[in-house]
Design an enzyme around this catalytic site. Structure first.
Site, mmCIF file in Angstrom:
data_model
loop_
_atom_site.group_PDB
_atom_site.id
_atom_site.type_symbol
_atom_site.label_atom_id
_atom_site.label_comp_id
_atom_site.label_asym_id
_atom_site.label_seq_id
_atom_site.Cartn_x
_atom_site.Cartn_y
_atom_site.Cartn_z
ATOM 1 N N THR A 1 0.857 -1.202 0.000
ATOM 2 C CA THR A 1 0.000 0.000 0.000
ATOM 3 C C THR A 1 0.888 1.247 0.000
ATOM 4 O OG1 THR A 1 -0.156 0.082 2.415
ATOM 5 C CG2 THR A 1 -1.883 -1.138 1.265
ATOM 6 N N SER A 2 2.167 1.078 -0.367
ATOM 7 C CA SER A 2 3.116 2.186 -0.258
ATOM 8 C C SER A 2 3.244 2.936 -1.587
ATOM 9 C CB SER A 2 4.450 1.657 0.243
ATOM 10 O OG SER A 2 5.236 2.721 0.664
ATOM 11 N N ARG A 3 4.110 2.479 -2.457
ATOM 12 C CA ARG A 3 4.208 3.030 -3.809
ATOM 13 C C ARG A 3 4.488 1.860 -4.751
ATOM 14 N NH1 ARG A 3 1.868 6.771 -2.295
ATOM 15 N NH2 ARG A 3 2.421 8.978 -2.318
ATOM 16 N N ASP B 1 -2.500 -1.863 -3.388
ATOM 17 C CA ASP B 1 -3.292 -0.633 -3.498
ATOM 18 C C ASP B 1 -2.602 0.347 -4.436
ATOM 19 O OD1 ASP B 1 -5.521 1.064 -2.700
ATOM 20 O OD2 ASP B 1 -4.005 2.305 -1.699
ATOM 21 N N GLU C 1 0.477 2.953 -12.392
ATOM 22 C CA GLU C 1 -0.901 3.332 -12.040
ATOM 23 C C GLU C 1 -1.336 4.678 -12.624
ATOM 24 O OE1 GLU C 1 -0.556 3.484 -7.659
ATOM 25 O OE2 GLU C 1 -0.979 5.632 -7.811
ATOM 26 N N HIS D 1 -5.473 2.661 -5.330
ATOM 27 C CA HIS D 1 -4.867 3.721 -4.508
ATOM 28 C C HIS D 1 -5.932 4.403 -3.635
ATOM 29 C CE1 HIS D 1 -0.978 6.241 -4.356
ATOM 30 N NE2 HIS D 1 -1.643 6.388 -3.208
ATOM 31 N N GLN D 2 -6.603 3.605 -2.827
ATOM 32 C CA GLN D 2 -7.669 4.149 -1.987
ATOM 33 C C GLN D 2 -7.372 4.011 -0.494
ATOM 34 O OE1 GLN D 2 -10.885 1.017 -3.093
ATOM 35 N NE2 GLN D 2 -11.308 1.465 -0.958
ATOM 36 N N ALA D 3 -6.142 3.567 -0.146
ATOM 37 C CA ALA D 3 -5.854 3.322 1.273
ATOM 38 C C ALA D 3 -6.024 4.594 2.112
ATOM 39 C CB ALA D 3 -4.448 2.757 1.440
ATOM 40 N N PHE D 4 -5.737 5.738 1.487
ATOM 41 C CA PHE D 4 -5.831 7.018 2.219
ATOM 42 C C PHE D 4 -7.267 7.498 2.341
ATOM 43 C CE2 PHE D 4 -7.107 10.155 -0.963
ATOM 44 C CZ PHE D 4 -7.066 9.366 -2.100
HETATM 45 P P1 NAD Z 1 7.104 7.657 6.946
HETATM 46 O O1 NAD Z 1 8.041 8.635 6.321
HETATM 47 O O2 NAD Z 1 6.494 7.991 8.258
HETATM 48 O O3 NAD Z 1 7.818 6.235 7.106
HETATM 49 C C1 NAD Z 1 8.623 5.666 6.112
HETATM 50 C C2 NAD Z 1 9.608 4.729 6.818
HETATM 51 O O4 NAD Z 1 10.344 4.047 5.795
HETATM 52 C C3 NAD Z 1 10.595 5.466 7.726
HETATM 53 O O5 NAD Z 1 10.654 4.863 8.987
HETATM 54 C C4 NAD Z 1 11.920 5.319 6.966
HETATM 55 O O6 NAD Z 1 13.053 5.243 7.831
HETATM 56 C C5 NAD Z 1 11.697 3.999 6.247
HETATM 57 N N1 NAD Z 1 12.594 3.808 5.115
HETATM 58 C C6 NAD Z 1 13.121 4.753 4.284
HETATM 59 N N2 NAD Z 1 13.933 4.154 3.384
HETATM 60 C C7 NAD Z 1 13.911 2.833 3.659
HETATM 61 C C8 NAD Z 1 14.562 1.710 3.081
HETATM 62 N N3 NAD Z 1 15.414 1.849 2.053
HETATM 63 N N4 NAD Z 1 14.316 0.497 3.612
HETATM 64 C C9 NAD Z 1 13.470 0.361 4.678
HETATM 65 N N5 NAD Z 1 12.840 1.383 5.266
HETATM 66 C C10 NAD Z 1 13.051 2.607 4.758
HETATM 67 O O7 NAD Z 1 5.977 7.399 5.843
HETATM 68 P P2 NAD Z 1 4.494 6.880 6.142
HETATM 69 O O8 NAD Z 1 3.597 8.038 6.417
HETATM 70 O O9 NAD Z 1 4.551 5.749 7.092
HETATM 71 O O10 NAD Z 1 4.092 6.335 4.694
HETATM 72 C C11 NAD Z 1 4.755 5.211 4.148
HETATM 73 C C12 NAD Z 1 4.525 5.228 2.650
HETATM 74 O O11 NAD Z 1 3.136 4.925 2.413
HETATM 75 C C13 NAD Z 1 4.730 6.623 2.030
HETATM 76 O O12 NAD Z 1 6.047 6.807 1.646
HETATM 77 C C14 NAD Z 1 3.781 6.626 0.861
HETATM 78 O O13 NAD Z 1 4.530 6.253 -0.290
HETATM 79 C C15 NAD Z 1 2.767 5.528 1.197
HETATM 80 N N6 NAD Z 1 1.399 6.035 1.340
HETATM 81 C C16 NAD Z 1 0.431 5.434 0.606
HETATM 82 C C17 NAD Z 1 -0.887 5.839 0.742
HETATM 83 C C18 NAD Z 1 -2.000 5.183 -0.029
HETATM 84 O O14 NAD Z 1 -3.114 5.736 -0.107
HETATM 85 N N7 NAD Z 1 -1.811 3.990 -0.575
HETATM 86 C C19 NAD Z 1 -1.197 6.894 1.608
HETATM 87 C C20 NAD Z 1 -0.173 7.473 2.347
HETATM 88 C C21 NAD Z 1 1.132 7.039 2.206
#
Ligand code: NAD
Length: 331
Positions: free
Chosen positions: A231-233, A257, A262, A294-297
């Site tokens: 659900t990250s990128r 997600d 996308e 991409h609806q997790a948020f």
């Molecule tokens: P955050 O910045 O709070 O946490 C990211 C974590 O990843 C940090 O602890 C960082 O140290 C760690 N990190 C960085 N590089 C790394 C690596 N190479 N290996 C392992 N860990 C590493 O971000 P967050 O708010 O927890 O969000 C996480 C991700 O979720 C965001 O970057 C965004 O891409 C994604 N996101 C997706 C949605 C969605 O709707 N699907 C919504 C919000 C965020």
């Protein structure tokens, strides 16, 4: 300040209008931001963008010529922004660092539960009058090992929820945090996490280091039948390698997600169109794959917080010349 809001949907408008009642002039634009559409920001001092808007050198050059001084992201991730180019053009970039990590974490767990208990298949079957259970066998989450890659705001929230299910939680992060350790999370090297986890869930940002973090080599380390959730990128996962992993049975369940291509698909109704992305369409043929767009948020709480922080970023910039949550290459 006049704000040009790209990739606007009705829900963005509803929440931003409410947050901006203090006298900003909002220019809502449905188009995705690209080098071709950047000129639509004419007259605006600030531009507001979402995850698939491309804030690259060409776009920033156009913004400079139009007098745009601020770009505010309605997101936490900023992988779609060329920060070095923004610095060169003297355009400030700001984001919403934390709006509702719980929204994303809860959707992550919804994907896990749906896949595990085959809710997506049961829903369709029951509506067709098919009450057979063959093919719907799940497993208990209690006692399973969950590997969380990236324990920032979202990852920590997921870890907390999974400990509540009685799971053992392993984590990998380049910067481990004490909040996770305090709830019993064990930090391990990435290879150990991949080898020992029944569920691998991705919560790190997309960076050059994390692009295709989950590739063929990483999948080869995983347990047979592992569940992978992203659900990250999208580009953190090498989708073609994942398709091979599903075909070989190494990946037993996949919940996405986000998807690396996308931008050409998500956030629009394409139900009358022929989807030309064969990799994406292949994913949708598997019964053990669940994709959301991409609806997790996408909760009311999160949209409210995004709109409030976006306007707060603009307000701070208008009064002090500095945004509240500026993003630089050092972020
Ligand atoms: P955050 O910045 O709070 O946490 C990211 C974590 O990843 C940090 O602890 C960082 O140290 C760690 N990190 C960085 N590089 C790394 C690596 N190479 N290996 C392992 N860990 C590493 O971000 P967050 O708010 O927890 O969000 C996480 C991700 O979720 C965001 O970057 C965004 O891409 C994604 N996101 C997706 C949605 C969605 O709707 N699907 C919504 C919000 C965020």
């Amino acid at each position: 300040m006049e704000i040009a809001v790209f990739s606007t949907k009705s829900y963005d408008r509803r929440f931003i209008d409410a947050a901006a009642s203090k006298g900003h002039s909002l220019h809502y634009i449905e188009a995705l931001l690209t080098a071709d559409t950047a000129v639509l920001a004419r007259g605006a001092g600030a531009v507001c963008v979402f995850v698939n808007d491309q804030v690259d050198d060409a776009v920033l050059a156009t913004f400079t010529s139009l007098g745009v001084r601020l770009v505010v992201l309605r997101s936490a991730g900023f992988n779609n922004v060329d920060l070095a180019a923004a610095r060169r053009h003297g355009i400030v970039i700001a984001r919403v660092p934390a709006y509702s990590p719980e929204a994303v974490a809860e959707h992550t767990v919804a994907l896990m539960l749906s896949l595990d208990r085959n809710i997506h298949r049961a829903y369709a079957r029951v509506r067709e009058g098919n009450f057979a259970l063959e093919g719907l066998l799940g497993f208990n989450l209690h006692g399973r090992t969950v590997g969380v890659v990236g324990t920032g705001r979202v990852g920590t929230s997921v870890a907390r929820i999974m400990t509540g299910f009685g799971c053992k939680v392993l984590a990998y992060d380049i910067m481990p945090n004490t909040a996770c350790r305090e709830i019993g999370v064990e930090y391990v090297p990435l290879a150990t996490l991949l080898e020992q986890s029944d569920i691998v869930t991705l919560h790190c940002p997309l960076t050059p280091e994390t692009r295709h973090l989950i590739d063929a080599d990483a999948i080869a380390r995983m347990k047979h039948g592992v569940m992978v959730i992203n659900t990250s990128r999208g580009a953190i996962v090498d989708t073609k390698a994942v398709v091979d992993g599903i075909k070989s049975g190494t990946i037993g369940h996949l919940g996405l997600d986000v998807y690396e291509e996308e931008a050409a698909l998500f956030f629009d109704d394409k139900s009358d169109e022929v989807i030309r992305d064969d990799v994406f369409e292949r994913l949708l043929t598997f019964p053990n794959v669940l994709v959301t767009g991409h609806q997790a948020f996408f909760t009311a709480e999160a949209l409210q917080a995004i709109a409030d922080t976006t306007i707060a970023n603009v307000d701070a910039f208008a009064t002090t010349g500095k945004a509240l949550y500026e993003v630089t290459e050092a972020t």
